[in-house]
Write a protein that holds these residues in place. Structure first.
Motif, PDB file in Angstrom:
ATOM      1  N   ASP A 170      97.977 151.925  55.324  1.00  0.00           N
ATOM      2  CA  ASP A 170      97.408 150.630  55.685  1.00  0.00           C
ATOM      3  C   ASP A 170      98.083 150.089  56.945  1.00  0.00           C
ATOM      4  O   ASP A 170      99.287 150.245  57.139  1.00  0.00           O
ATOM      5  N   ILE A 171      97.282 149.416  57.790  1.00  0.00           N
ATOM      6  CA  ILE A 171      97.762 148.923  59.073  1.00  0.00           C
ATOM      7  C   ILE A 171      97.633 147.399  59.102  1.00  0.00           C
ATOM      8  O   ILE A 171      96.569 146.845  58.811  1.00  0.00           O
ATOM      9  N   LEU A 172      98.718 146.726  59.471  1.00  0.00           N
ATOM     10  CA  LEU A 172      98.726 145.275  59.621  1.00  0.00           C
ATOM     11  C   LEU A 172      98.733 144.944  61.101  1.00  0.00           C
ATOM     12  O   LEU A 172      99.556 145.468  61.863  1.00  0.00           O
ATOM     13  N   THR A 173      97.805 144.078  61.534  1.00  0.00           N
ATOM     14  CA  THR A 173      97.724 143.735  62.945  1.00  0.00           C
ATOM     15  C   THR A 173      97.382 142.258  63.097  1.00  0.00           C
ATOM     16  O   THR A 173      96.697 141.670  62.248  1.00  0.00           O
ATOM     17  N   LEU A 174      97.870 141.661  64.169  1.00  0.00           N
ATOM     18  CA  LEU A 174      97.633 140.245  64.439  1.00  0.00           C
ATOM     19  C   LEU A 174      96.252 140.066  65.043  1.00  0.00           C
ATOM     20  O   LEU A 174      96.037 140.295  66.228  1.00  0.00           O
ATOM     21  N   MET A 175      95.306 139.673  64.213  1.00  0.00           N
ATOM     22  CA  MET A 175      93.923 139.491  64.634  1.00  0.00           C
ATOM     23  C   MET A 175      93.191 138.756  63.524  1.00  0.00           C
ATOM     24  O   MET A 175      93.586 138.826  62.357  1.00  0.00           O
ATOM     25  N   SER A 176      92.138 138.041  63.863  1.00  0.00           N
ATOM     26  CA  SER A 176      91.353 137.373  62.838  1.00  0.00           C
ATOM     27  C   SER A 176      90.251 138.305  62.335  1.00  0.00           C
ATOM     28  O   SER A 176      89.825 139.226  63.032  1.00  0.00           O
ATOM     29  N   LEU A 177      89.788 138.040  61.136  1.00  0.00           N
ATOM     30  CA  LEU A 177      88.700 138.825  60.568  1.00  0.00           C
ATOM     31  C   LEU A 177      87.437 138.664  61.414  1.00  0.00           C
ATOM     32  O   LEU A 177      86.670 139.608  61.599  1.00  0.00           O
ATOM     33  N   LYS A 178      87.233 137.470  61.930  1.00  0.00           N
ATOM     34  CA  LYS A 178      86.053 137.219  62.761  1.00  0.00           C
ATOM     35  C   LYS A 178      86.053 138.105  64.006  1.00  0.00           C
ATOM     36  O   LYS A 178      85.026 138.670  64.388  1.00  0.00           O
ATOM     37  N   ASN A 179      87.216 138.251  64.630  1.00  0.00           N
ATOM     38  CA  ASN A 179      87.266 139.021  65.875  1.00  0.00           C
ATOM     39  C   ASN A 179      87.078 140.515  65.648  1.00  0.00           C
ATOM     40  O   ASN A 179      86.363 141.168  66.404  1.00  0.00           O
ATOM     41  N   ILE A 180      87.682 141.050  64.597  1.00  0.00           N
ATOM     42  CA  ILE A 180      87.488 142.483  64.373  1.00  0.00           C
ATOM     43  C   ILE A 180      86.063 142.757  63.902  1.00  0.00           C
ATOM     44  O   ILE A 180      85.516 143.839  64.150  1.00  0.00           O
ATOM     45  N   GLU A 181      85.445 141.777  63.260  1.00  0.00           N
ATOM     46  CA  GLU A 181      84.064 141.965  62.788  1.00  0.00           C
ATOM     47  C   GLU A 181      83.131 142.270  63.960  1.00  0.00           C
ATOM     48  O   GLU A 181      82.192 143.063  63.830  1.00  0.00           O
ATOM     49  N   THR A 182      83.382 141.674  65.112  1.00  0.00           N
ATOM     50  CA  THR A 182      82.524 141.897  66.279  1.00  0.00           C
ATOM     51  C   THR A 182      82.718 143.282  66.875  1.00  0.00           C
ATOM     52  O   THR A 182      81.903 143.733  67.679  1.00  0.00           O
ATOM     53  N   MET A 183      83.792 143.968  66.502  1.00  0.00           N
ATOM     54  CA  MET A 183      84.103 145.287  67.053  1.00  0.00           C
ATOM     55  C   MET A 183      83.663 146.429  66.149  1.00  0.00           C
ATOM     56  O   MET A 183      83.758 147.590  66.532  1.00  0.00           O
ATOM     57  N   LEU A 184      83.195 146.095  64.956  1.00  0.00           N
ATOM     58  CA  LEU A 184      82.876 147.130  63.977  1.00  0.00           C
ATOM     59  C   LEU A 184      81.413 147.541  64.048  1.00  0.00           C
ATOM     60  O   LEU A 184      80.538 146.723  64.324  1.00  0.00           O
ATOM     61  N   PRO A 185      81.113 148.816  63.777  1.00  0.00           N
ATOM     62  CA  PRO A 185      79.715 149.274  63.746  1.00  0.00           C
ATOM     63  C   PRO A 185      78.994 148.767  62.501  1.00  0.00           C
ATOM     64  O   PRO A 185      79.582 148.127  61.625  1.00  0.00           O
ATOM     65  N   SER A 186      77.712 149.102  62.391  1.00  0.00           N
ATOM     66  CA  SER A 186      76.861 148.546  61.338  1.00  0.00           C
ATOM     67  C   SER A 186      77.201 149.042  59.940  1.00  0.00           C
ATOM     68  O   SER A 186      76.680 148.505  58.960  1.00  0.00           O
ATOM     69  N   GLN A 187      78.055 150.041  59.813  1.00  0.00           N
ATOM     70  CA  GLN A 187      78.423 150.518  58.482  1.00  0.00           C
ATOM     71  C   GLN A 187      79.361 149.542  57.756  1.00  0.00           C
ATOM     72  O   GLN A 187      79.665 149.734  56.583  1.00  0.00           O
ATOM     73  N   PHE A 188      79.791 148.481  58.461  1.00  0.00           N
ATOM     74  CA  PHE A 188      80.691 147.494  57.859  1.00  0.00           C
ATOM     75  C   PHE A 188      79.935 146.211  57.531  1.00  0.00           C
ATOM     76  O   PHE A 188      79.015 145.814  58.251  1.00  0.00           O
ATOM     77  N   LEU A 189      80.353 145.570  56.449  1.00  0.00           N
ATOM     78  CA  LEU A 189      79.668 144.385  55.963  1.00  0.00           C
ATOM     79  C   LEU A 189      80.686 143.360  55.475  1.00  0.00           C
ATOM     80  O   LEU A 189      81.557 143.682  54.661  1.00  0.00           O
ATOM     81  N   ARG A 190      80.555 142.147  55.961  1.00  0.00           N
ATOM     82  CA  ARG A 190      81.413 141.063  55.463  1.00  0.00           C
ATOM     83  C   ARG A 190      80.866 140.609  54.108  1.00  0.00           C
ATOM     84  O   ARG A 190      79.699 140.268  53.976  1.00  0.00           O
ATOM     85  N   VAL A 191      81.741 140.616  53.088  1.00  0.00           N
ATOM     86  CA  VAL A 191      81.303 140.249  51.740  1.00  0.00           C
ATOM     87  C   VAL A 191      82.033 139.017  51.217  1.00  0.00           C
ATOM     88  O   VAL A 191      81.699 138.498  50.151  1.00  0.00           O
TER      89      VAL A 191
END
Length: 236
Positions: A170-191
């Protein structure tokens, strides 16, 4: 760098004071002030508000419940006359907690803390490089490659996110969930306001809860149920 701000307080004098502080502080943009917390929800969500000064003890919906209801979470600074609320405030990851009466110097210290956090967040985002198969994130002064297919789910932890991988690393990084959400492909879903899942790694769903091995249970938030059901229906 500018952070958009709103003030929420049912006491008109306290509200006017915080609003004036916002207006005269460099790098803060005043969006509006509200005596009723519910009136502030739409501006916060739709105008990309990054910092909210909110009283805790208010009629109707109190400040803590208001913050919990937000889908997109800005930095939160609680303002109140009651010190006994401090623990409850920090349980919802408040950036700061100011006791009334609030001097401008105390206000400015909280505002500068938010600005520093925003600068850190933006600097990390600039270092993230992404393509269709992987991204790089900064973790402990290193750039670490994360393959999308190796991600099980992503969890928000205060101002950090934890990327849970199938490898168990597991990787811990300083970033918000909102920001990484914009970088993810369509296989990811916010639940959930605190979770994003890799749809390709979802194998068990139990009563609107995604269940992983090791008895990890991720609830599907009310605001995300419709899209989650659409995803499930495509699998039938």
């Amino acid at each position: 760098m500018i952070i958009k701000c709103v003030a929420i307080d049912d006491e008109p004098l306290a509200l006017a004071q915080i609003s004036e502080y916002i207006k005269k502080t460099p790098n803060l943009e005043f969006v509006g002030d509200f005596e009723n917390g519910l009136d502030a929800v739409e501006p916060i969500e739709k105008q990309d508000v990054g910092l909210v000064f909110v009283d805790i003890d208010m009629p109707g919906i109190n400040g803590i419940d208001l913050v919990k209801s937000l889908i997109r979470k800005p930095y939160i600074v609680f303002t109140t006359a009651y010190s006994e609320y401090a623990i409850d405030g920090f349980k919802v990851d408040a950036l700061d907690y100011l006791l009334k009466p609030i001097s401008y110097s105390v206000f400015l210290k909280a505002a500068n803390k938010a600005l520093r956090m925003k600068e850190l967040e933006l600097s990390y985002i600039e270092e993230v490089k992404t393509n269709s198969e992987y991204l790089f994130v900064k973790s402990e002064y290193r750039l670490v490659r994360i393959n999308f297919n190796n991600i099980k789910y992503i969890e928000s932890q205060h101002e950090y996110i934890k990327i849970h991988q199938t490898s168990g690393n597991d990787i811990l990084t300083l970033m918000s969930l909102k920001n990484i959400e914009t970088m993810l492909p369509s296989q990811f879903l916010r639940v959930h306001r605190s979770f994003i899942v890799n749809k390709e790694k979802v194998e068990v769903v139990e009563r609107n809860t995604v269940v992983y091995d090791n008895n990890v249970r991720i609830p599907v938030g009310e605001q995300y149920k419709e899209k989650f059901q659409e995803f499930l229906s495509k699998g039938f």
